[in-house]
Design an enzyme around this catalytic site. Structure first.
Site, PDB file in Angstrom:
ATOM      1  CD  GLU A   1      11.908   2.716  -1.375  1.00  0.00           C
ATOM      2  OE1 GLU A   1      11.943   1.661  -0.524  1.00  0.00           O
ATOM      3  OE2 GLU A   1      10.690   3.157  -1.584  1.00  0.00           O
TER       4      GLU A   1
ATOM      5  CE  LYS B   1       4.657   0.391  -0.462  1.00  0.00           C
ATOM      6  NZ  LYS B   1       5.297   1.190  -0.680  1.00  0.00           N
TER       7      LYS B   1
HETATM    8  N1  PSU Z   1       8.167  -0.795  -2.467  1.00  0.00           N
HETATM    9  C1  PSU Z   1       8.114  -2.284  -2.552  1.00  0.00           C
HETATM   10  N2  PSU Z   1       8.109  -2.994  -1.645  1.00  0.00           N
HETATM   11  C2  PSU Z   1       8.279  -2.438  -0.195  1.00  0.00           C
HETATM   12  C3  PSU Z   1       8.305  -1.106  -0.049  1.00  0.00           C
HETATM   13  C4  PSU Z   1       8.470  -0.183  -1.117  1.00  0.00           C
HETATM   14  O1  PSU Z   1       8.135  -2.647  -3.601  1.00  0.00           O
HETATM   15  O2  PSU Z   1       8.295  -3.011   0.725  1.00  0.00           O
HETATM   16  C5  PSU Z   1       8.539  -0.449   1.163  1.00  0.00           C
HETATM   17  C6  PSU Z   1       8.905   1.086   1.144  1.00  0.00           C
HETATM   18  O3  PSU Z   1      10.325   1.266   1.490  1.00  0.00           O
HETATM   19  C7  PSU Z   1       8.174   1.644   2.357  1.00  0.00           C
HETATM   20  C8  PSU Z   1       7.828   0.426   3.159  1.00  0.00           C
HETATM   21  O4  PSU Z   1       8.630   2.559   3.008  1.00  0.00           O
HETATM   22  O5  PSU Z   1       7.596  -0.375   2.380  1.00  0.00           O
HETATM   23  C9  PSU Z   1       6.892   0.779   4.120  1.00  0.00           C
HETATM   24  O6  PSU Z   1       6.754  -0.439   4.959  1.00  0.00           O
HETATM   25  P1  PSU Z   1       5.851  -0.487   6.354  1.00  0.00           P
HETATM   26  O7  PSU Z   1       4.450  -0.587   5.793  1.00  0.00           O
HETATM   27  O8  PSU Z   1       6.342  -1.765   7.031  1.00  0.00           O
HETATM   28  O9  PSU Z   1       6.093   0.699   7.086  1.00  0.00           O
END
Ligand code: PSU
Ligand code: MN
Length: 305
Positions: free
Chosen positions: A27, A161
């Site tokens: 990603e 996370k």
């Molecule tokens: N890893 C990081 N920072 C991020 C992300 C991953 O260090 O912002 C991203 C990933 O791409 C994941 C996203 O899919 O955060 C999820 O964001 P949200 O909670 O807005 O869906």
């Protein structure tokens, strides 16, 4: 370079896909929104090198000038890593970015979608997005979850996370019918934490077992992702006491600052990095790196047929 109007597949990636050789998608949100410059470029390159040393071809995915790129040149990687204001792109953002000729850094949801669309079967990331703490009031649930439910790929992650509600996320993954495998564990890992606090139903021991599950999912028409949750190595994990203290501060700061929508996750991860003096960053990098090595093994096992 193989080019459709909306998509550019790097030569090396296109050749590997055509020959059925292993490819691992990576990603790009982690590069633009997850890691500080210039470390982000170094890590992005290291992850690609990790895929290669595992015998697979890396395909970092991003949107550049309104086109989907599956596999970036080093110059493209460097451009993304240096950019200040690239959009964080989930699936719903992709059509807008393409229509406008803009750049976008793809989340887990968007990367999985685009990888699968290009024929890539394995994707490595850090921690999954999921149900945010307090979601019963805010409805804040990552678009990663429904994307995983409809994208038949293997995603190797370090669980959910730790800024999120792990228990609620586990329930949603169950509801959405997403196969979830602990890699040599029966506990759901929490990204920078070895143990996020919940039990898992299934444990696998090696990449061959993951590949077998993906193949059987395909046989059965199970079109969800197979998610492999590999815990960060214990010696690289963030100290849980430090984690809990800094996370409480970060959540309070997000609340006080009225942070909402797609800004929540980057805000919290950045606050964790600053509040832990960079320790959460090191744990994050260790987790993604371990996941990437495992993803290469899975891609090799899948390509072996
Ligand atoms: N890893 C990081 N920072 C991020 C992300 C991953 O260090 O912002 C991203 C990933 O791409 C994941 C996203 O899919 O955060 C999820 O964001 P949200 O909670 O807005 O869906
Ligand atoms: Mn959200």
């Amino acid at each position: 370079m193989s080019a459709a109007p909306e998509q550019v597949v790097a030569d090396e990636v296109a050749a590997a896909l055509a020959a059925g050789r292993p490819v691992v998608a990576l990603e790009s949100t982690i590069i633009t929104h997850g890691l500080p410059r210039p470390r982000n470029l170094a890590v992005a390159r290291d992850l690609e090198a990790t895929v290669r040393s595992g015998g697979a071809v890396p395909a970092t995915i991003a949107v550049l000038d309104g086109r989907v790129h599956v596999g970036l040149t080093d110059a493209e990687l460097a451009r993304l890593a240096a950019a200040e204001d690239v959009a964080k792109a989930s699936v719903r953002d992709l059509p807008v970015l393409l229509a406008r000729g803009a750049d976008g850094a793809t989340t887990v949801a968007a990367t999985a979608h685009l990888a699968r669309r290009a024929g890539v079967r394995v994707f490595a990331t850090g921690g999954l997005g999921g149900v945010h703490r307090g979601a019963a009031a805010t409805f804040d649930e990552s678009a990663d979850l429904p994307a995983l439910a409809r994208t038949p790929i293997v995603v190797v992650c370090a669980g959910v996370k730790s800024i999120l509600d792990g228990a609620a996320t586990l329930e949603r993954l169950e509801t959405l019918g997403v196969p979830l495998l602990g890699f040599r564990t029966r506990r759901l890992p929490g990204f920078t934490q070895v143990d996020g606090g919940q039990d898992l139903t299934w444990r696998v021991e090696d990449a061959a077992e993951v590949a077998a599950v993906r193949r059987r999912a395909d046989d059965l028409g199970v079109t969800a992702a197979v998610v492999v949750a590999r815990p960060v190595d214990a010696d690289a994990a963030l100290d849980p006491v430090l984690h809990d203290r800094v996370l409480a501060e970060a959540l309070a700061a997000a609340e006080a600052g009225g942070v909402t929508g797609k800004d929540v996750t980057p805000f919290l991860l950045d606050a964790m990095q600053r509040g832990t003096g960079g320790a959460s960053l090191e744990a994050n990098v260790a987790a993604v790196t371990g996941n990437t090595a495992l993803a290469a093994e899975v891609a090799v096992a899948l390509a072996a047929g």
